[in-house]
Design a protein around this motif. Structure first.
Motif, PDB file in Angstrom:
ATOM      1  N   LEU A 129     -29.736  49.044 -18.749  1.00 34.93           N
ATOM      2  CA  LEU A 129     -28.370  49.118 -18.193  1.00 34.93           C
ATOM      3  C   LEU A 129     -28.005  47.772 -17.593  1.00 34.93           C
ATOM      4  N   SER A 130     -26.776  47.630 -17.114  1.00 37.51           N
ATOM      5  CA  SER A 130     -26.395  46.334 -16.561  1.00 37.51           C
ATOM      6  C   SER A 130     -26.930  46.219 -15.139  1.00 37.51           C
ATOM      7  N   GLN A 131     -27.206  44.983 -14.741  1.00 39.06           N
ATOM      8  CA  GLN A 131     -27.721  44.750 -13.394  1.00 39.06           C
ATOM      9  C   GLN A 131     -26.711  45.213 -12.342  1.00 39.06           C
ATOM     10  N   LEU A 132     -25.444  44.989 -12.612  1.00 37.70           N
ATOM     11  CA  LEU A 132     -24.410  45.419 -11.672  1.00 37.70           C
ATOM     12  C   LEU A 132     -24.436  46.935 -11.470  1.00 37.70           C
ATOM     13  N   THR A 133     -24.529  47.673 -12.574  1.00 36.53           N
ATOM     14  CA  THR A 133     -24.540  49.138 -12.484  1.00 36.53           C
ATOM     15  C   THR A 133     -25.726  49.619 -11.659  1.00 36.53           C
ATOM     16  N   LEU A 134     -26.899  49.047 -11.924  1.00 38.99           N
ATOM     17  CA  LEU A 134     -28.082  49.462 -11.177  1.00 38.99           C
ATOM     18  C   LEU A 134     -27.907  49.150  -9.686  1.00 38.99           C
ATOM     19  N   LYS A 135     -27.382  47.980  -9.405  1.00 37.18           N
ATOM     20  CA  LYS A 135     -27.177  47.573  -8.018  1.00 37.18           C
ATOM     21  C   LYS A 135     -26.216  48.524  -7.302  1.00 37.18           C
ATOM     22  N   GLU A 136     -25.133  48.905  -8.001  1.00 42.62           N
ATOM     23  CA  GLU A 136     -24.160  49.818  -7.428  1.00 42.62           C
ATOM     24  C   GLU A 136     -24.767  51.193  -7.187  1.00 42.62           C
ATOM     25  N   VAL A 137     -25.512  51.674  -8.144  1.00 43.34           N
ATOM     26  CA  VAL A 137     -26.120  53.000  -8.033  1.00 43.34           C
ATOM     27  C   VAL A 137     -27.093  53.040  -6.854  1.00 43.34           C
ATOM     28  N   ASP A 209     -23.476  41.276 -11.947  1.00 44.22           N
ATOM     29  CA  ASP A 209     -22.768  40.979 -13.180  1.00 44.22           C
ATOM     30  C   ASP A 209     -22.967  42.088 -14.205  1.00 44.22           C
ATOM     31  N   ILE A 210     -21.863  42.540 -14.759  1.00 43.39           N
ATOM     32  CA  ILE A 210     -21.908  43.633 -15.721  1.00 43.39           C
ATOM     33  C   ILE A 210     -22.527  43.179 -17.040  1.00 43.39           C
ATOM     34  N   ASP A 211     -22.531  41.874 -17.288  1.00 44.93           N
ATOM     35  CA  ASP A 211     -23.031  41.368 -18.571  1.00 44.93           C
ATOM     36  C   ASP A 211     -24.530  41.078 -18.578  1.00 44.93           C
ATOM     37  N   ASP A 212     -25.167  41.130 -17.432  1.00 46.87           N
ATOM     38  CA  ASP A 212     -26.602  40.863 -17.391  1.00 46.87           C
ATOM     39  C   ASP A 212     -27.364  42.176 -17.414  1.00 46.87           C
ATOM     40  N   GLU A 213     -28.216  42.325 -18.429  1.00 47.09           N
ATOM     41  CA  GLU A 213     -28.957  43.572 -18.587  1.00 47.09           C
ATOM     42  C   GLU A 213     -30.236  43.594 -17.756  1.00 47.09           C
ATOM     43  N   ILE A 214     -30.695  44.786 -17.454  1.00 47.71           N
ATOM     44  CA  ILE A 214     -32.018  44.968 -16.876  1.00 47.71           C
ATOM     45  C   ILE A 214     -32.669  46.130 -17.621  1.00 47.71           C
ATOM     46  N   ARG A 215     -33.985  46.014 -17.881  1.00 51.62           N
ATOM     47  CA  ARG A 215     -34.699  47.111 -18.516  1.00 51.62           C
ATOM     48  C   ARG A 215     -35.683  47.723 -17.545  1.00 51.62           C
TER      49      ARG A 215
END
Lengths: 367, 367
Positions: A129-137, A209-215
């Motif tokens: 998922l995106s790093q931003l999404t994980l951070k927000e969650v 950033d929504i464009d940076d992925e994290i696994r």
């Protein structure tokens, strides 16, 4: 070992791995950063056993090698250097010589032979998922973990993947926070409990950033977060997470919509009247068009009304203002909808598609 | 009492007088803000005996009166109000009713009968200067007052006016800071010792503006600072200030000019190697074109060189890096000139017109 790199690149790497440096420990290795250099890359590693981080930084390698340096001293030195090239050279006695422009430092290190490397994590099961999404969650759920080590499971968050949905849950006995996000694709189902401390540290180093992925890779015992040039490995919490589905009723007797900021500001003002020694609830009287809020303590009293759009019954209910404020602060919606059953049942703050659900237990009030 | 005013105006006034609220005191009045309203003005007053502040705020007065309110609670309530009109009304029992939009608060107050008003300060002797200048002068000297109550005089700063020159001096036994400023006109001579605490609090509430004036009135016992709608009164420290003129020699054996930032940054890096338990000095070797700096402690070692322009003898001298850094941080010049006599005599950082002089004692080093 003999390497050189830009100060900013090195400092960035140090800041990342420092999140896994133990602040107090009898074991010197847990307070160290290991610099490990092969012929192709310079790696910084720190590991306090609970959480381990390694990151690769750009630089020139004149001689491969390895040294463990006291994280605080090393970090302080690099921070105070001018914005220029930094050279690090070690000798046979594991003294590190650090040079930058006309500054020269010598600090003692150790061989790093007995350093705790990051555990190997098999890369079978993962989600992306995106790093931003994980951070927000994380931000929107982490406040309701428990800090009581006696209920270990509550100090972590449930990460549950079903198809293309990630559900993150935290709870502390008074409230439950649930965030659901839709992933870009479906992944193999998973259900793990990640320590809150890991998530807190992780969210400091991932990007907005929504464009940076994290696994996220998981095994039975570990979770590996892989992003940019960095790996974060953490132990998982063992055990079964609480069954919360039976608590998530969709029934309600009272439902109202309110401006979030007005509601939050009002509760914030009311919280001034709460003393540690005398925990009064904030009392809400909900009628057709208004919510009347009231608090009365030894310090003084406050009352205030806010316009609402209501369906269902009138209700009088009491809350610990902190629990309401914690949830309201992380919701980004301008208006929120709250569902209640009666003065003794939990209330729910949830949006239409249930992408967030905040369950909060009321406090009993004199009738 | 019945008044109304804008939240921002009230908050601003509270922030100003709060600097004279005692944080801990057995006397409730010292923790209060007095609101005193005549037919023409609304005044806020706080006084912790050492320092007293009153400020006049704009607002509408429906009924004159007086009430003393707990400063912290009052300030917290007003801060959390929406940016709108605030009404304050008191009843015969000294309950204060505070209203703003749809918020209503009731908090207990007292009559303020036994409140400590600001002492009357005769307005005979005064000087006038810009708020910015006073703020700068305080910032550039306050760091070298002593915090040892045993040497009471050292906890204050000398304010000495001769003709059109204001000289401000602070010292702590290891160093002396002197700032001289030229006033726009000549005033009657004065020589008073102002408590450091007063100056610290004052500099938080005066403006960063060269166009805003402040007047300082002095008597034998008190100093009154008058600016904008605000008065700050403080006790003076009694006694003779130290005679420093005989210490301010113009002789030197070594004189050099150095880039201030490079010098400060280098000393800052060196300070990493100082432990509380093992106070090593930073050692400087000054030769014709360079200053070589060296520190060697149980933590590690550093050495660095900086180019200088030197006149006079070579010298090896040691310093406590903190004392040098404190002075360097407040000097705004890009290049500074340092005068030294020998390894045991004080060094001087001073500019051409002596508008600042920083005297710092060296630390003895092994030969």
């Amino acid at each position: 070992m003999k390497i050189s790199c830009q100060k900013s690149e090195l400092m960035n790497g140090i800041n990342i791995v420092s999140k896994a440096v133990s602040s107090k420990s009898a074991m010197p290795n847990l307070q160290c950063i290991l610099i490990e250099t092969s012929l192709s890359e310079i790696k910084l590693i720190a590991n306090d056993i609970e959480i381990g981080i390694e990151t690769v930084i750009e630089g020139n390698i004149a001689e491969a090698g390895r040294i463990a340096l006291d994280a605080k001293l090393f970090s302080d030195i690099i921070r105070k250097l001018p914005d220029s090239e930094v050279m690090i050279e070690t000798n046979a006695n594991y003294q590190a010589n650090i040079r930058c422009e006309r500054s020269k430092f010598n600090i003692p290190g150790t061989s790093g032979e007995d350093f705790n490397y990051l555990p190997e994590v098999e890369k079978n099961k993962y989600i992306s998922l995106s790093q931003l999404t994980l951070k927000e969650v994380i931000r929107q759920t982490i406040f309701s973990i428990s800090d009581q080590e006696s209920a270990k499971i509550m100090t972590g968050e449930l990460f549950e993947v079903t198809g293309n949905t990630l559900k993150v849950v935290s709870l502390d006995g008074h409230r439950i926070s649930i965030r659901k996000v839709e992933l870009k694709e479906s992944f193999e189902n998973m259900k793990v409990i990640v320590p809150g401390k890991t998530l807190n540290e992780l969210s400091k180093i991932i990007k907005d950033d929504i464009d940076d992925e994290i696994r996220l890779y998981v095994t039975d015992k570990h979770i590996l977060f892989e992003f940019d040039n960095t790996k974060v490995v953490s132990r998982l919490l063992e055990g079964e997470f609480y069954k919360i589905d039976q608590m998530l009723s969709n029934d309600y007797e009272t439902k109202f919509t309110i401006n979030k900021k007005e509601f939050l500001d009002c509760i914030d003002r009311a919280s001034l009247f709460i003393k540690e020694s005398d925990k009064k609830p904030i009392i809400m009287n909900i009628d057709n068009n208004n919510i009347y809020m009231k608090i009365d303590s030894s310090i003084g009293s406050m009352n205030e009304e806010i316009e609402i759009k209501k369906e269902g019954k009138d209700l009088k209910i009491g809350f610990n203002p902190k629990f309401l404020m914690d949830a309201l602060r992380v919701i980004d919606d301008e208006d929120i909808t709250i569902y209640m059953i009666n003065a003794k049942s939990p209330c729910f703050i949830r949006n239409e598609d249930d992408s967030y659900i905040y369950l909060i237990l009321p406090v009993s009030i004199a009738a």
